[in-house]
Write a protein that holds these residues in place. Structure first.
Motif, mmCIF file in Angstrom:
data_model
loop_
_atom_site.group_PDB
_atom_site.id
_atom_site.type_symbol
_atom_site.label_atom_id
_atom_site.label_comp_id
_atom_site.label_asym_id
_atom_site.label_seq_id
_atom_site.Cartn_x
_atom_site.Cartn_y
_atom_site.Cartn_z
ATOM 1 N N MET A 76 0.842 -1.203 0.000
ATOM 2 C CA MET A 76 0.000 0.000 0.000
ATOM 3 C C MET A 76 0.875 1.250 0.000
ATOM 4 S SD MET A 76 -3.575 0.487 1.876
ATOM 5 C CE MET A 76 -4.194 -0.722 0.762
ATOM 6 N N CYS A 93 -12.595 -4.604 4.631
ATOM 7 C CA CYS A 93 -11.737 -5.745 4.950
ATOM 8 C C CYS A 93 -11.309 -5.639 6.425
ATOM 9 C CB CYS A 93 -10.509 -5.702 4.042
ATOM 10 S SG CYS A 93 -9.318 -7.015 4.417
ATOM 11 N N CYS A 146 -5.916 -8.651 -4.401
ATOM 12 C CA CYS A 146 -5.355 -7.376 -3.924
ATOM 13 C C CYS A 146 -4.006 -7.121 -4.603
ATOM 14 C CB CYS A 146 -5.153 -7.416 -2.415
ATOM 15 S SG CYS A 146 -6.618 -7.883 -1.485
ATOM 16 N N LEU A 154 -8.609 -6.406 7.610
ATOM 17 C CA LEU A 154 -7.170 -6.170 7.756
ATOM 18 C C LEU A 154 -6.744 -4.710 7.573
ATOM 19 C CD1 LEU A 154 -5.686 -9.304 5.908
ATOM 20 C CD2 LEU A 154 -5.911 -8.906 8.363
ATOM 21 N N PRO A 178 -4.444 -11.383 -0.364
ATOM 22 C CA PRO A 178 -4.936 -12.227 -1.455
ATOM 23 C C PRO A 178 -4.472 -11.727 -2.830
ATOM 24 C CG PRO A 178 -6.701 -11.745 0.098
ATOM 25 C CD PRO A 178 -5.542 -10.881 0.489
HETATM 26 S S1 SF4 Z 1 -4.946 -5.112 0.547
HETATM 27 FE FE1 SF4 Z 1 -6.491 -6.741 0.569
HETATM 28 S S2 SF4 Z 1 -6.084 -7.907 2.429
HETATM 29 FE FE2 SF4 Z 1 -5.053 -5.945 2.635
HETATM 30 S S3 SF4 Z 1 -6.505 -4.580 3.677
HETATM 31 FE FE3 SF4 Z 1 -6.824 -4.315 1.486
HETATM 32 S S4 SF4 Z 1 -8.477 -5.753 0.954
HETATM 33 FE FE4 SF4 Z 1 -7.617 -6.366 2.923
#
Ligand code: SF4
Ligand code: SF4
Length: 116
Positions: free
Chosen positions: A1, A59, A78, A61, A75
């Motif tokens: 991210m 999500c 993502c 997470l 996953p």
């Molecule tokens: S990248 Fe995927 S696993 Fe991580 S917070 Fe976002 S939706 Fe959830």
């Protein structure tokens, strides 16, 4: 991210969308009505004419700083988003849908208009 993701408050981590059958018979029509009777569930048609059900739910997470809580193990869907040569939802002002139904009324109105 990335920083860009933090700026958009992890928008793409706050819903999931799954392809469904287009309403071309009584059963598929009725299924879409059923989906839309549920709170936080939308249905939309994307720019490739695919019908999708969308669950407006975050999500588990996402962390408070909008980063992924298990980045290495996230996953594939993502990892692969956005696909090559595509912009993600946070980078474009264009909506992911060409038709959006937030409730049964929206859907029935659209189907009525389409049948004319
Ligand atoms: S990248 Fe995927 S696993 Fe991580 S917070 Fe976002 S939706 Fe959830
Ligand atoms: S929509 Fe784009 S900018 Fe926003 S969190 Fe997802 S990948 Fe990052």
């Amino acid at each position: 991210m990335t920083v860009k993701c933090q700026k958009c408050n992890a928008h793409c981590c706050r819903h999931i969308a799954i392809g469904v059958d287009a309403p071309d018979d009584e059963e598929s029509y009725d299924n879409i009505r059923w989906y839309l009777l549920h709170k936080n569930v939308w249905v939309f048609i994307d720019h490739e004419d695919q019908w999708l059900i969308e669950f407006k739910t975050p999500c588990r997470l996402i962390k408070s700083d909008y980063k992924c809580g298990d980045y290495q193990n996230r996953p594939l869907v993502c990892k692969n988003y956005p696909e090559e040569d595509e912009l993600c939802e946070g980078e474009t002002n264009e909506p992911a849908y060409k038709e959006l139904f937030k409730n049964v009324k929206d859907f029935e109105r659209y189907m009525k208009k389409r049948s004319k």
